[in-house]
Design a protein around this motif. Sequence first.
Motif, PDB file in Angstrom:
ATOM      1  N   HIS A 197     -11.000  12.795  -1.017  1.00 33.32           N
ATOM      2  CA  HIS A 197     -11.724  12.662  -2.260  1.00 33.32           C
ATOM      3  C   HIS A 197     -11.479  11.254  -2.774  1.00 33.32           C
ATOM      4  CE1 HIS A 197     -14.100  14.265  -5.316  1.00 33.32           C
ATOM      5  NE2 HIS A 197     -13.522  15.419  -5.503  1.00 33.32           N
ATOM      6  N   TYR A 198     -12.221  10.839  -3.771  1.00 32.88           N
ATOM      7  CA  TYR A 198     -11.967   9.550  -4.410  1.00 32.88           C
ATOM      8  C   TYR A 198     -11.988   8.424  -3.374  1.00 32.88           C
ATOM      9  CZ  TYR A 198      -9.814  12.960  -7.538  1.00 32.88           C
ATOM     10  OH  TYR A 198      -9.557  14.048  -8.315  1.00 32.88           O
ATOM     11  N   ALA A 199     -12.818   8.551  -2.340  1.00 33.31           N
ATOM     12  CA  ALA A 199     -12.651   7.671  -1.195  1.00 33.31           C
ATOM     13  C   ALA A 199     -13.516   6.419  -1.258  1.00 33.31           C
ATOM     14  CB  ALA A 199     -12.979   8.443   0.076  1.00 33.31           C
ATOM     15  N   PRO A 200     -12.923   5.252  -1.004  1.00 37.64           N
ATOM     16  CA  PRO A 200     -13.717   4.054  -0.787  1.00 37.64           C
ATOM     17  C   PRO A 200     -14.378   4.118   0.596  1.00 37.64           C
ATOM     18  CG  PRO A 200     -11.378   3.526  -0.579  1.00 37.64           C
ATOM     19  CD  PRO A 200     -11.486   5.002  -0.888  1.00 37.64           C
ATOM     20  N   ASN A 201     -15.356   3.255   0.858  1.00 33.13           N
ATOM     21  CA  ASN A 201     -15.990   3.213   2.183  1.00 33.13           C
ATOM     22  C   ASN A 201     -15.092   2.527   3.204  1.00 33.13           C
ATOM     23  OD1 ASN A 201     -18.436   4.474   1.362  1.00 33.13           O
ATOM     24  ND2 ASN A 201     -18.960   2.547   0.321  1.00 33.13           N
ATOM     25  N   THR A 202     -14.323   1.547   2.743  1.00 33.44           N
ATOM     26  CA  THR A 202     -13.372   0.861   3.622  1.00 33.44           C
ATOM     27  C   THR A 202     -12.214   1.813   3.934  1.00 33.44           C
ATOM     28  OG1 THR A 202     -13.899  -1.098   2.307  1.00 33.44           O
ATOM     29  CG2 THR A 202     -12.014  -1.273   3.816  1.00 33.44           C
ATOM     30  N   PRO A 203     -11.744   1.837   5.198  1.00 36.91           N
ATOM     31  CA  PRO A 203     -10.602   2.709   5.500  1.00 36.91           C
ATOM     32  C   PRO A 203      -9.415   2.384   4.596  1.00 36.91           C
ATOM     33  CG  PRO A 203     -11.462   1.683   7.506  1.00 36.91           C
ATOM     34  CD  PRO A 203     -12.218   1.084   6.359  1.00 36.91           C
ATOM     35  N   ASP A 253     -11.053  -5.214   6.589  1.00 35.07           N
ATOM     36  CA  ASP A 253     -10.810  -4.293   7.711  1.00 35.07           C
ATOM     37  C   ASP A 253     -10.221  -2.984   7.199  1.00 35.07           C
ATOM     38  OD1 ASP A 253     -11.683  -6.208   9.385  1.00 35.07           O
ATOM     39  OD2 ASP A 253      -9.706  -6.802  10.121  1.00 35.07           O
ATOM     40  N   GLY A 254      -9.378  -3.109   6.197  1.00 34.87           N
ATOM     41  CA  GLY A 254      -8.771  -1.905   5.644  1.00 34.87           C
ATOM     42  C   GLY A 254      -8.020  -2.225   4.362  1.00 34.87           C
ATOM     43  N   LEU A 255      -7.706  -1.168   3.626  1.00 30.73           N
ATOM     44  CA  LEU A 255      -6.907  -1.290   2.419  1.00 30.73           C
ATOM     45  C   LEU A 255      -5.594  -0.567   2.660  1.00 30.73           C
ATOM     46  CD1 LEU A 255      -9.618  -0.216  -0.236  1.00 30.73           C
ATOM     47  CD2 LEU A 255      -9.359  -2.433   0.920  1.00 30.73           C
ATOM     48  N   LEU A 256      -4.500  -1.220   2.363  1.00 27.89           N
ATOM     49  CA  LEU A 256      -3.201  -0.562   2.492  1.00 27.89           C
ATOM     50  C   LEU A 256      -2.613  -0.371   1.098  1.00 27.89           C
ATOM     51  CD1 LEU A 256      -1.092   0.411   4.675  1.00 27.89           C
ATOM     52  CD2 LEU A 256       0.258  -1.494   3.787  1.00 27.89           C
ATOM     53  N   ALA A 257      -2.365   0.887   0.748  1.00 31.02           N
ATOM     54  CA  ALA A 257      -1.777   1.187  -0.562  1.00 31.02           C
ATOM     55  C   ALA A 257      -0.348   1.651  -0.384  1.00 31.02           C
ATOM     56  CB  ALA A 257      -2.592   2.266  -1.264  1.00 31.02           C
ATOM     57  N   VAL A 258       0.522   1.136  -1.219  1.00 32.91           N
ATOM     58  CA  VAL A 258       1.919   1.571  -1.190  1.00 32.91           C
ATOM     59  C   VAL A 258       2.103   2.613  -2.294  1.00 32.91           C
ATOM     60  CG1 VAL A 258       4.321   0.825  -1.276  1.00 32.91           C
ATOM     61  CG2 VAL A 258       2.551  -0.754  -0.477  1.00 32.91           C
ATOM     62  N   THR A 259       2.652   3.768  -1.919  1.00 31.55           N
ATOM     63  CA  THR A 259       2.848   4.810  -2.929  1.00 31.55           C
ATOM     64  C   THR A 259       3.831   4.333  -3.984  1.00 31.55           C
ATOM     65  OG1 THR A 259       4.526   5.850  -1.542  1.00 31.55           O
ATOM     66  CG2 THR A 259       2.293   6.741  -1.385  1.00 31.55           C
ATOM     67  N   VAL A 260       3.734   4.946  -5.154  1.00 24.05           N
ATOM     68  CA  VAL A 260       4.551   4.544  -6.304  1.00 24.05           C
ATOM     69  C   VAL A 260       5.611   5.633  -6.533  1.00 24.05           C
ATOM     70  CG1 VAL A 260       2.594   3.285  -7.254  1.00 24.05           C
ATOM     71  CG2 VAL A 260       2.999   5.638  -7.995  1.00 24.05           C
ATOM     72  N   ARG A 319      -3.382   9.569  -1.669  1.00 24.05           N
ATOM     73  CA  ARG A 319      -3.335  10.406  -0.464  1.00 24.05           C
ATOM     74  C   ARG A 319      -4.679  11.052  -0.199  1.00 24.05           C
ATOM     75  NH1 ARG A 319       2.280  12.301  -2.805  1.00 24.05           N
ATOM     76  NH2 ARG A 319       3.625  10.819  -1.735  1.00 24.05           N
ATOM     77  N   ARG A 320      -5.387  11.421  -1.251  1.00 23.70           N
ATOM     78  CA  ARG A 320      -6.714  12.002  -1.052  1.00 23.70           C
ATOM     79  C   ARG A 320      -7.726  10.954  -0.599  1.00 23.70           C
ATOM     80  NH1 ARG A 320      -6.899  17.117  -3.299  1.00 23.70           N
ATOM     81  NH2 ARG A 320      -5.241  17.442  -4.791  1.00 23.70           N
ATOM     82  N   ALA A 321      -7.517   9.707  -1.039  1.00 27.66           N
ATOM     83  CA  ALA A 321      -8.469   8.652  -0.687  1.00 27.66           C
ATOM     84  C   ALA A 321      -8.255   8.156   0.725  1.00 27.66           C
ATOM     85  CB  ALA A 321      -8.329   7.475  -1.663  1.00 27.66           C
ATOM     86  N   GLY A 322      -7.076   8.384   1.284  1.00 24.27           N
ATOM     87  CA  GLY A 322      -6.777   7.723   2.549  1.00 24.27           C
ATOM     88  C   GLY A 322      -6.052   8.577   3.565  1.00 24.27           C
TER      89      GLY A 322
END
Length: 351
Positions: free
Chosen positions: A246-252, A324-331, A345-348
């Motif tokens: 859910h809440y997903a961008p088009n980029t991985p 190429d991609g988005l990397l998110a670091v959890t908080v 987590r839902r977005a990726g």
Amino acid sequence: MKHATAILDGKTASAVTRAAEELSAGGLVGLPTETVYGLACDALNPQAVASVFAAKRRPSFDPLIVHARDLAHAITLGAFDDTAAALADRFWPGPMTLVVPRQCRHDGEPTVPDLVTAGLARVGLRVPAHPVAQAVLRASGLALAAPSANRFGAISPTTAQHVADGLAGDLGLVLDGGRCSRGVESTVLSIQDGGVAVLRLGAIPVEQIEQALPGVAVTVRRPTSAPGRSDETTGPLPAPGMTDRHYAPNTPLLWVDDLDAWNPPETTGPGRPRNGWALITLGEPRPDDARFTVARSLSLTGDLNEAAANLFACMRELDGLGMDGLLAVTVPEQGLGRAINDRLRRAGNRG
Ligand code: TXA
Ligand code: MG
């Protein structure tokens, strides 16, 4: 009917009147709330509700949250036990949705139609705090069903322009109430048998709900496949519509707990953009980290409220850069951090 979306300043009386007229006539209006923008319609008009599902392109009918102007209004729509009343007292107006039994009219029919609750016997109710949402609720006198004003599965909108961009062709009017101060959706609570189940982590942290209800069990439910804290219970999807992705961008989008252990994947298939990876983090954005061509901080000071308010807008902005991609670091998994991590987590996928 296809039409351009007008964005009107929600602080003006004329815009509020126009929105109220549109809603009373069965139309749709994009409205600011303190969490995200909603796509509002008259909750008691099934045809209007059906057009909300059509505009969102929802593949199935998920239950919609019904917005009321105050607790007295909400009580005409749902039945409140002592626990629900205590929560409403403490957190309304504000970013909390209570799922309670539907109230019935004199003829025994439920006040809120089946289409709104997706056939469930219970209804999700919320009294929003945003002054523009309040003004429209009061001017129209209506209960407003309003899901987030984005197409199904897309990132929730936190500005009027996001709404106009995302629902182009399906929406005539959005009221502009500025950027949403909370930035993540309401916390959804189900009240049953005196206990409270958190169906969706959101803008009110679980800790605050526990504090407000001493002696009452508060459990967090999450879908079986979603990672989370060990003190959360798993089971069938707790809230219909809470799909994992859910809440997903088009980029991985990938998420990691430990930034240092991550390296960008070697392979990028033919035809893929080669703009490198973007980092989404909290605190220092690490401008010199060679693994990333772009880095964004959700909050330079590590403030989780600020981070939540920036999250969706940040994902959107980076989604537009052809990375190429988005990397998110959890908080940190505390306070609003739990809702932020839930959305990541839902977005990726796990990096
Ligand atoms: O902050 C918010 O809650 C925003 C603003 C616009 O109010 N609204 C929002 O709505 O996020 P939406 O439709 O995107 O999410 C509503 C979710 C449903 O997917 C479901 O998980 C839960 O709320 N929900 C609503 N009614 C329910 C019901 N009767 N039973 C169980 N869950 C319900
Ligand atoms: Mg939504």
